[in-house]
Write an enzyme that holds these catalytic residues in place. Structure first.
Site, mmCIF file in Angstrom:
data_model
loop_
_atom_site.group_PDB
_atom_site.id
_atom_site.type_symbol
_atom_site.label_atom_id
_atom_site.label_comp_id
_atom_site.label_asym_id
_atom_site.label_seq_id
_atom_site.Cartn_x
_atom_site.Cartn_y
_atom_site.Cartn_z
ATOM 1 N N ARG A 303 0.807 -1.200 0.000
ATOM 2 C CA ARG A 303 0.000 0.000 0.000
ATOM 3 C C ARG A 303 0.852 1.268 0.000
ATOM 4 N NH1 ARG A 303 -0.018 -4.688 1.287
ATOM 5 N NH2 ARG A 303 0.490 -4.219 3.446
ATOM 6 N N CYS A 337 -4.725 -3.219 8.830
ATOM 7 C CA CYS A 337 -3.648 -2.490 8.154
ATOM 8 C C CYS A 337 -4.100 -1.051 8.038
ATOM 9 C CB CYS A 337 -3.372 -3.081 6.770
ATOM 10 S SG CYS A 337 -2.243 -2.087 5.758
ATOM 11 N N THR A 339 -2.626 1.565 6.540
ATOM 12 C CA THR A 339 -2.442 2.154 5.216
ATOM 13 C C THR A 339 -3.509 1.688 4.240
ATOM 14 O OG1 THR A 339 -0.066 2.041 5.683
ATOM 15 C CG2 THR A 339 -0.711 2.662 3.460
ATOM 16 N N THR A 381 3.227 4.624 8.400
ATOM 17 C CA THR A 381 3.996 4.567 7.161
ATOM 18 C C THR A 381 3.872 5.893 6.424
ATOM 19 O OG1 THR A 381 2.169 3.766 5.793
ATOM 20 C CG2 THR A 381 3.490 2.091 6.946
ATOM 21 N N LYS A 423 8.810 -5.659 9.799
ATOM 22 C CA LYS A 423 8.328 -6.490 8.689
ATOM 23 C C LYS A 423 9.340 -7.572 8.303
ATOM 24 C CE LYS A 423 4.843 -3.639 6.360
ATOM 25 N NZ LYS A 423 3.772 -4.651 6.324
ATOM 26 N N CYS A 454 0.611 2.090 12.325
ATOM 27 C CA CYS A 454 0.942 0.958 11.451
ATOM 28 C C CYS A 454 0.769 -0.276 12.315
ATOM 29 C CB CYS A 454 2.364 1.059 10.916
ATOM 30 S SG CYS A 454 2.918 -0.451 10.057
#
Length: 493
Positions: A303, A337, A339, A381, A423, A454
């Site tokens: 994204r 999520c 984003t 993010t 991540k 996030c």
């Protein structure tokens, strides 16, 4: 084989019509008898003219083992379940299962199908309570399996005493009349099988039965020849079942709330979200927890890469994942999520179930639990920050957003996407250092509460040494709590 008008594909059907399905093959003659009586009943009722009735019969050979009191119904369960799922796929909204034995396990199946399954015991119970209120003893002719299962005692026993033939009559008379070489299942409609059933009825009458209920769908096949010979009322349970099904209103099947989860964005955050749903659910046993269906789809394009660098657009993959969750019975969808919420407004119009918006739930939580807060820090993010999705929700609530400067935003991204970022599977070390610095940075710029915007950021271990002055908000936990509240609320309706 179809009844009045065959049920074909969805497009050819009038949406205002009821669409009935009959699961045949469990006793072929009994199922066909229910179909015939249902057609005749519908023809007599002008309001049901043109009713769609589908009869679904496949090969289901089990031989005489059904006569055994120790019969294992597992194969029958699969047969009924598959038949009902096929009917569901064909747009049928109401199904009949003309097999008394199958009603011992229907409650295991009905929560797993999205159509109304009519109970033959509901039909009998209504008749007993409305037409036979003065009857004290009801004689029942059923299989040894049903007799031992106690279904009639549970379903009708509260209204009258249930009596059965003695054991010898049960084995040598009732079961022989249906399952014997000259029985109804072998294709005989008179002679020995009729004589045996009459004998069983007379013995029930001798034991005090004031009315007799057939508990096998094959017995009503002989109802016209038996009734003149039986001196007490002999109910046609197949006809009562057909009439009851046609007379009740179509109802949305009662089933447990199911949450659909768009997973894989990112994978660890999905697991974290599910863990928090479980933790926030008030449950004393496994069955008290919320049904969830998850599509773990890490192949949904990134994204942030799309929002800040023109990478592949995740809109259609997100919508397709949501639609698959809907097809699997989800009542609402969660996307753990932050984003990805930049795309929610695009895809929600194409779904007829709600996406629980994590961003609006977070801001609502802040307004309700921290009424004095005016400045909300956001660590997220670059895609989330650049898209402005949080900013629009925060400002609509009368609050001000505080975000890191360019250099500190780069450190936030490093804590998420860096070689030692969350991540990549890290939850301590460099990612902790970067996140700790970002928290201190937005606090210094006036943030009174900080949203870890996030879903991977709450996975980073801050350690006891980090004591931010501003409360940290975990959107994943807020989303999980909102989904639990939605599920609980659905149970109360």
């Amino acid at each position: 084989m179809n009844g009045m008008k065959p049920v074909a594909n969805h497009a050819s059907l009038d949406p205002k019509k009821r669409r009935f399905g009959i699961v045949g093959g469990l006793g072929a003659l009994g199922g066909a008898d229910v179909l015939l009586k249902m057609i005749r009943t519908a023809q007599r009722m002008s309001s049901l003219s043109g009713t769609d009735i589908a009869f679904e019969q496949r090969h289901f050979g089990e031989g005489a083992i059904v006569a055994d009191g120790n019969y294992d119904p597992t194969r029958r369960k699969f047969y009924v379940y598959n038949a009902l799922k096929d009917m569901e796929a064909r747009g049928i909204d109401t199904a009949l299962v003309p097999c008394f034995l199958s009603h011992t396990f229907l409650r295991e199946i009905t929560p797993e199908v999205n159509l109304q399954v009519v109970s033959v015991f509901d039909a009998l119970r209504r008749h007993v309570t409305t037409e036979l209120s003065g009857v004290r003893k009801i004689g029942v002719l059923t299989s040894t399996f049903l007799k031992r299962a106690g279904m009639f005692e549970r379903e009708i026993g509260p209204f009258a005493q249930i009596i059965y033939p003695d054991e010898e009559t049960q084995v040598n008379t009732v079961m022989q009349a249906i399952y014997g070489p000259n029985g109804v299942r072998a294709g005989h409609h008179g002679g020995e099988c009729q004589h045996l059933l009459l004998e069983a009825c007379l013995r029930l009458i001798d034991a005090g039965a004031e009315v007799i209920v057939p508990g096998m769908t094959e017995i009503p096949v002989l109802i016209d020849s038996l009734r003149p010979l039986v001196p007490v009322p002999l109910l046609d349970s197949n006809l009562l079942y057909a009439e009851y099904a046609l007379g009740i209103d179509a109802a949305t099947p009662s089933r447990e709330f199911k949450l659909g989860v768009v997973g894989g964005v990112g994978p660890a955050a999905t697991v974290d979200f599910m863990r928090k749903v479980v933790k926030l659910t008030a449950a004393a046993r496994d069955q008290d927890h919320i049904k969830m269906v998850v599509e773990q789809n890490p192949q949904i394009p990134d994204r942030t890469a799309n929002l800040i660098a023109g990478g592949d657009d995740p809109t259609i993959p997100l919508l397709a994942t949501c639609m698959r969750l809907k097809a699997d019975g989800a009542d609402a969808i969660a996307i753990p999520c932050n984003t990805a919420h930049a795309y929610v407004d695009r895809i929600q119009p194409y779904l007829d179930i709600p996406i629980v918006n994590m961003l609006t739930e977070v801001v609502r939580h802040i307004r309700e639990t921290m009424p004095g807060v005016t400045r909300v820090g956001l660590l997220a993010t670059s895609g989330t920050v650049t898209s402005g999705v949080y900013k629009s929700v925060i400002e609509a609530a009368g609050l001000q957003q505080v975000v890191p400067d360019e250099a500190m935003q780069a450190r936030v991204m490093e804590s998420i996407y860096g070689a030692s970022g969350v991540k990549a599977g890290f939850t301590s070390g460099e990612c902790t250092t970067h996140l700790t610095a970002a928290i201190a940075h937005v606090q210094a710029h006036g943030a009174e509460v900080i949203v870890l915007g996030c879903t991977e950021l709450p996975l980073i271990e801050l350690g006891d040494a980090v004591e931010p002055r501003a409360p940290l908000i975990d959107p994943t936990a807020i989303l999980a709590g909102s989904c639990v509240a939605l599920a609980v609320g659905s149970h109360k309706r």
